[in-house]
Design a protein around this motif. Sequence first.
Motif, PDB file in Angstrom:
ATOM      1  N   PHE A   1      -1.504 -12.154   2.572  1.00 44.76           N
ATOM      2  CA  PHE A   1      -2.251 -11.103   3.262  1.00 44.76           C
ATOM      3  C   PHE A   1      -3.738 -11.463   3.271  1.00 44.76           C
ATOM      4  CE2 PHE A   1      -4.333  -7.022   3.818  1.00 44.76           C
ATOM      5  CZ  PHE A   1      -3.533  -6.414   4.769  1.00 44.76           C
ATOM      6  N   ARG A   2      -4.360 -11.298   4.426  1.00 44.14           N
ATOM      7  CA  ARG A   2      -5.776 -11.661   4.571  1.00 44.14           C
ATOM      8  C   ARG A   2      -6.647 -10.414   4.314  1.00 44.14           C
ATOM      9  NH1 ARG A   2      -6.748 -16.435   7.295  1.00 44.14           N
ATOM     10  NH2 ARG A   2      -8.662 -15.647   8.252  1.00 44.14           N
ATOM     11  N   TYR A   3      -6.948 -10.232   3.034  1.00 44.47           N
ATOM     12  CA  TYR A   3      -7.770  -9.074   2.661  1.00 44.47           C
ATOM     13  C   TYR A   3      -9.171  -9.214   3.237  1.00 44.47           C
ATOM     14  CZ  TYR A   3      -4.207  -7.826  -0.779  1.00 44.47           C
ATOM     15  OH  TYR A   3      -3.037  -7.468  -1.388  1.00 44.47           O
ATOM     16  N   SER A   4      -9.692  -8.095   3.703  1.00 45.96           N
ATOM     17  CA  SER A   4     -11.062  -8.092   4.210  1.00 45.96           C
ATOM     18  C   SER A   4     -12.036  -7.810   3.068  1.00 45.96           C
ATOM     19  CB  SER A   4     -11.236  -7.025   5.296  1.00 45.96           C
ATOM     20  OG  SER A   4     -11.120  -5.725   4.734  1.00 45.96           O
ATOM     21  N   LEU A   5     -13.276  -8.169   3.271  1.00 42.72           N
ATOM     22  CA  LEU A   5     -14.315  -7.883   2.280  1.00 42.72           C
ATOM     23  C   LEU A   5     -14.448  -6.377   2.068  1.00 42.72           C
ATOM     24  CD1 LEU A   5     -16.605  -8.809   0.440  1.00 42.72           C
ATOM     25  CD2 LEU A   5     -18.113  -8.841   2.436  1.00 42.72           C
ATOM     26  N   LEU A   6     -14.271  -5.603   3.145  1.00 38.43           N
ATOM     27  CA  LEU A   6     -14.370  -4.150   3.040  1.00 38.43           C
ATOM     28  C   LEU A   6     -13.275  -3.590   2.133  1.00 38.43           C
ATOM     29  CD1 LEU A   6     -15.598  -1.457   3.831  1.00 38.43           C
ATOM     30  CD2 LEU A   6     -14.207  -1.488   5.930  1.00 38.43           C
ATOM     31  N   SER A   7     -12.075  -4.147   2.221  1.00 34.07           N
ATOM     32  CA  SER A   7     -10.982  -3.680   1.361  1.00 34.07           C
ATOM     33  C   SER A   7     -11.312  -3.924  -0.112  1.00 34.07           C
ATOM     34  CB  SER A   7      -9.681  -4.392   1.725  1.00 34.07           C
ATOM     35  OG  SER A   7      -9.237  -4.002   3.000  1.00 34.07           O
ATOM     36  N   TYR A   8     -11.857  -5.097  -0.411  1.00 24.90           N
ATOM     37  CA  TYR A   8     -12.265  -5.383  -1.781  1.00 24.90           C
ATOM     38  C   TYR A   8     -13.339  -4.398  -2.253  1.00 24.90           C
ATOM     39  CZ  TYR A   8      -9.762  -9.828  -2.318  1.00 24.90           C
ATOM     40  OH  TYR A   8      -8.792 -10.783  -2.456  1.00 24.90           O
ATOM     41  N   ASP A   9     -14.300  -4.149  -1.397  1.00 22.86           N
ATOM     42  CA  ASP A   9     -15.385  -3.240  -1.746  1.00 22.86           C
ATOM     43  C   ASP A   9     -14.848  -1.839  -2.035  1.00 22.86           C
ATOM     44  OD1 ASP A   9     -17.913  -2.250  -2.192  1.00 22.86           O
ATOM     45  OD2 ASP A   9     -18.419  -2.044  -0.070  1.00 22.86           O
ATOM     46  N   LEU A  10     -13.928  -1.373  -1.206  1.00 22.03           N
ATOM     47  CA  LEU A  10     -13.381  -0.019  -1.367  1.00 22.03           C
ATOM     48  C   LEU A  10     -12.575   0.119  -2.653  1.00 22.03           C
ATOM     49  CD1 LEU A  10     -12.270   0.644   2.322  1.00 22.03           C
ATOM     50  CD2 LEU A  10     -14.013   1.922   1.070  1.00 22.03           C
ATOM     51  N   ILE A  11     -11.694  -0.857  -2.926  1.00 16.70           N
ATOM     52  CA  ILE A  11     -10.852  -0.724  -4.116  1.00 16.70           C
ATOM     53  C   ILE A  11     -11.673  -0.898  -5.392  1.00 16.70           C
ATOM     54  CG2 ILE A  11     -10.150  -3.166  -4.233  1.00 16.70           C
ATOM     55  CD1 ILE A  11      -8.021  -0.028  -5.017  1.00 16.70           C
ATOM     56  N   ILE A  12     -12.684  -1.763  -5.364  1.00 16.95           N
ATOM     57  CA  ILE A  12     -13.561  -1.928  -6.529  1.00 16.95           C
ATOM     58  C   ILE A  12     -14.322  -0.635  -6.815  1.00 16.95           C
ATOM     59  CG2 ILE A  12     -15.695  -3.071  -7.289  1.00 16.95           C
ATOM     60  CD1 ILE A  12     -14.555  -5.657  -6.010  1.00 16.95           C
ATOM     61  N   SER A  13     -14.790   0.015  -5.760  1.00 24.54           N
ATOM     62  CA  SER A  13     -15.521   1.277  -5.932  1.00 24.54           C
ATOM     63  C   SER A  13     -14.628   2.363  -6.527  1.00 24.54           C
ATOM     64  CB  SER A  13     -16.086   1.751  -4.591  1.00 24.54           C
ATOM     65  OG  SER A  13     -17.037   0.836  -4.094  1.00 24.54           O
ATOM     66  N   LYS A  14     -13.395   2.456  -6.035  1.00 19.47           N
ATOM     67  CA  LYS A  14     -12.481   3.488  -6.528  1.00 19.47           C
ATOM     68  C   LYS A  14     -12.105   3.245  -7.983  1.00 19.47           C
ATOM     69  CE  LYS A  14     -10.482   4.751  -2.058  1.00 19.47           C
ATOM     70  NZ  LYS A  14     -10.919   6.162  -2.096  1.00 19.47           N
ATOM     71  N   LEU A  15     -11.840   1.997  -8.330  1.00 18.99           N
ATOM     72  CA  LEU A  15     -11.476   1.676  -9.710  1.00 18.99           C
ATOM     73  C   LEU A  15     -12.665   1.862 -10.653  1.00 18.99           C
ATOM     74  CD1 LEU A  15      -9.322  -1.542  -9.094  1.00 18.99           C
ATOM     75  CD2 LEU A  15      -8.494   0.759  -9.630  1.00 18.99           C
ATOM     76  N   GLY A  16     -13.858   1.490 -10.190  1.00 18.78           N
ATOM     77  CA  GLY A  16     -15.051   1.653 -11.020  1.00 18.78           C
ATOM     78  C   GLY A  16     -15.353   3.105 -11.314  1.00 18.78           C
ATOM     79  N   ARG A  17     -15.260   3.953 -10.301  1.00 18.28           N
ATOM     80  CA  ARG A  17     -15.532   5.380 -10.508  1.00 18.28           C
ATOM     81  C   ARG A  17     -14.495   6.009 -11.432  1.00 18.28           C
ATOM     82  NH1 ARG A  17     -16.247   5.457  -4.575  1.00 18.28           N
ATOM     83  NH2 ARG A  17     -18.484   5.202  -4.138  1.00 18.28           N
ATOM     84  N   ALA A  18     -13.252   5.494 -11.376  1.00 16.90           N
ATOM     85  CA  ALA A  18     -12.177   6.031 -12.222  1.00 16.90           C
ATOM     86  C   ALA A  18     -12.143   5.382 -13.603  1.00 16.90           C
ATOM     87  CB  ALA A  18     -10.833   5.823 -11.531  1.00 16.90           C
ATOM     88  N   LYS A  19     -13.071   4.457 -13.872  1.00 23.13           N
ATOM     89  CA  LYS A  19     -13.150   3.736 -15.139  1.00 23.13           C
ATOM     90  C   LYS A  19     -11.868   2.950 -15.443  1.00 23.13           C
ATOM     91  CE  LYS A  19     -16.537   6.890 -17.169  1.00 23.13           C
ATOM     92  NZ  LYS A  19     -16.900   7.745 -18.320  1.00 23.13           N
ATOM     93  N   MET A  20     -11.212   2.463 -14.392  1.00 25.43           N
ATOM     94  CA  MET A  20     -10.018   1.614 -14.555  1.00 25.43           C
ATOM     95  C   MET A  20     -10.499   0.157 -14.578  1.00 25.43           C
ATOM     96  SD  MET A  20      -7.559   3.768 -11.930  1.00 25.43           S
ATOM     97  CE  MET A  20      -6.151   2.655 -12.065  1.00 25.43           C
TER      98      MET A  20
ATOM     99  N   ASP B   1      -9.902  -2.592 -16.514  1.00 27.11           N
ATOM    100  CA  ASP B   1      -9.012  -3.754 -16.603  1.00 27.11           C
ATOM    101  C   ASP B   1      -8.464  -4.115 -15.224  1.00 27.11           C
ATOM    102  OD1 ASP B   1      -9.409  -3.917 -19.315  1.00 27.11           O
ATOM    103  OD2 ASP B   1      -7.619  -2.759 -19.831  1.00 27.11           O
ATOM    104  N   GLN B   2      -8.084  -3.084 -14.468  1.00 32.06           N
ATOM    105  CA  GLN B   2      -7.591  -3.321 -13.104  1.00 32.06           C
ATOM    106  C   GLN B   2      -8.708  -3.835 -12.199  1.00 32.06           C
ATOM    107  OE1 GLN B   2      -7.155  -0.701 -15.013  1.00 32.06           O
ATOM    108  NE2 GLN B   2      -5.134   0.239 -14.792  1.00 32.06           N
ATOM    109  N   LEU B   3      -9.914  -3.313 -12.423  1.00 32.30           N
ATOM    110  CA  LEU B   3     -11.055  -3.760 -11.630  1.00 32.30           C
ATOM    111  C   LEU B   3     -11.294  -5.253 -11.844  1.00 32.30           C
ATOM    112  CD1 LEU B   3     -14.429  -1.898 -11.223  1.00 32.30           C
ATOM    113  CD2 LEU B   3     -14.399  -4.324 -11.713  1.00 32.30           C
TER     114      LEU B   3
ATOM    115  N   LEU C   1     -11.465  -8.425  -9.238  1.00 34.86           N
ATOM    116  CA  LEU C   1     -12.571  -9.387  -9.180  1.00 34.86           C
ATOM    117  C   LEU C   1     -12.044 -10.824  -9.290  1.00 34.86           C
ATOM    118  CD1 LEU C   1     -15.317  -7.715 -11.423  1.00 34.86           C
ATOM    119  CD2 LEU C   1     -15.351  -7.965  -8.938  1.00 34.86           C
ATOM    120  N   HIS C   2     -11.090 -11.033 -10.180  1.00 33.88           N
ATOM    121  CA  HIS C   2     -10.505 -12.374 -10.327  1.00 33.88           C
ATOM    122  C   HIS C   2      -9.820 -12.806  -9.033  1.00 33.88           C
ATOM    123  CE1 HIS C   2      -8.638 -15.818 -12.271  1.00 33.88           C
ATOM    124  NE2 HIS C   2      -7.467 -15.431 -11.760  1.00 33.88           N
ATOM    125  N   GLN C   3      -9.133 -11.869  -8.389  1.00 33.21           N
ATOM    126  CA  GLN C   3      -8.472 -12.181  -7.119  1.00 33.21           C
ATOM    127  C   GLN C   3      -9.504 -12.501  -6.042  1.00 33.21           C
ATOM    128  OE1 GLN C   3      -5.457  -9.341  -5.848  1.00 33.21           O
ATOM    129  NE2 GLN C   3      -5.882  -9.751  -3.686  1.00 33.21           N
TER     130      GLN C   3
END
Length: 461
Positions: A44-63, A65-67, A71-73
């Motif tokens: 799957f060809r993830y877009s930069l926007l998708s990475y930005d969105l999921i990182i923001s959601k995980l960061g706000r939720a303090k998740m 390890d998943q964040l 980042l590694h991906q």
Amino acid sequence: MKASKSISPFRLSSLLRIQKDPALALQLFQNPNPDSNPQPQKPFRYSLLSYDLIISKLGRAKMFDQLEQILHQMKQETRFAPPEIIFCNVMSYYGRARLADRALQVFDEMPSFRCQRTIKSFNSLLNALFKCGKFEKMKKVLEGIEDYGTPDACTYNILIKAFCGSEDLDNARKVFDEMRSNGLQPSDVTLGTLVHKLCSDSRVKEALELKEDWERVRGVLPNGFVYASLMKGLCGIGEMALAFGLKDEMVRKNIRLDAAVYSTLISALLKAGRRGEVPGLLKEMSEYGCEPNTVTYNAMIHGYCKEKDFEAAYRVLDEMVEKGCRPDAISYNVIIDALCKGGKWSEANLFFQDLPRRGCHPDVLSYRMLFSGLCDCGQFKEAAFVLDEMIFKGCAPHYARTHKLVEGLCQEGNMELVGTVLSSLEKANVLHGDTWRMVISTLCKEKPSDVSELIDTLAMQ
């Protein structure tokens, strides 16, 4: 059977944006096309926007390890290099969570993502360390600032806040002066930070001079926070006339007055015994379209309780509810504390028991205030009941108060209740050795035969 249409990278970004549950968003990100053709497909060809969105959601939720997995991906992506702002946001999330080492790690690893570090990401790291209270690490990081650019206004603002937070006001002033000498314009936030700290340290004259210099030299009007800090400082040293003069100055300069300004003045009036002027100030608030908030009402409750006018305090509580301003734990705790200190332990106990009906659940301070008040009033049996509920709710009592309770029960000769209290304290792991020794000493002097009975009672419980 017709296969469902695959989700495109653009569609994934849209779905991530509207998904409020971070766990479901992560699941969607990791497996965007679960029902697609089982035959081998291209990654799957993830877009930069998708990475930005999921990182923001995980960061706000303090998740976190998943964040870090995301980042590694993202590091493996070859189609794009992540922009600096993504790492700035990640460091900000770590700063709020007091994870200083993780913020440092992100900053150090940015080059491996093919992302150049500038003063922007350096400031994000500096601010994260400040929020974690890591002032020594800030100093060490600052030694290499030249590698990332020239300090900007944001850099200086963070340093000023850090020096104020570490009680180093003189260095905060030096940084402020250096900032201006380098041609950088301090913001209202900068000025507000310094003024607030100066006033907190009773250096109100310096704070006023700084505010006047700001207007005269820079031609910039301070904001409401600056005025509120100055008024609070002036009221604290008894300069009520100057405080009200600043309020009038705000009106003349068309600077919006908020509830914080009026709350400060109302509190000062009540402390100065000028209760009769409060209604006029409340009327003025209404005329300026400024509604009293919880802080305003709490200031009134505190003032009336100081005067031991509990009926007036109760009326303020009722008025809060009528006007849709929900009382908080502070609103009730002030009354409980004042009733206890005024010897009205029975009224305080009834008021405490009535809190759930009023839509408020007692907090640790509520329990401690009532418990201390009952002990001070010599109502040890009632205090023992409150202690039992405190421990059940997980509210740890202060040692000095539990010691006084046990001592009082011993003097009353209520050894059965002493045994129950000691057992409760032991189970909660808050039984102090001095309290136990005091009980044994008292029994040995007065009723030696009760010592073994007490030990047997504790063993059974």
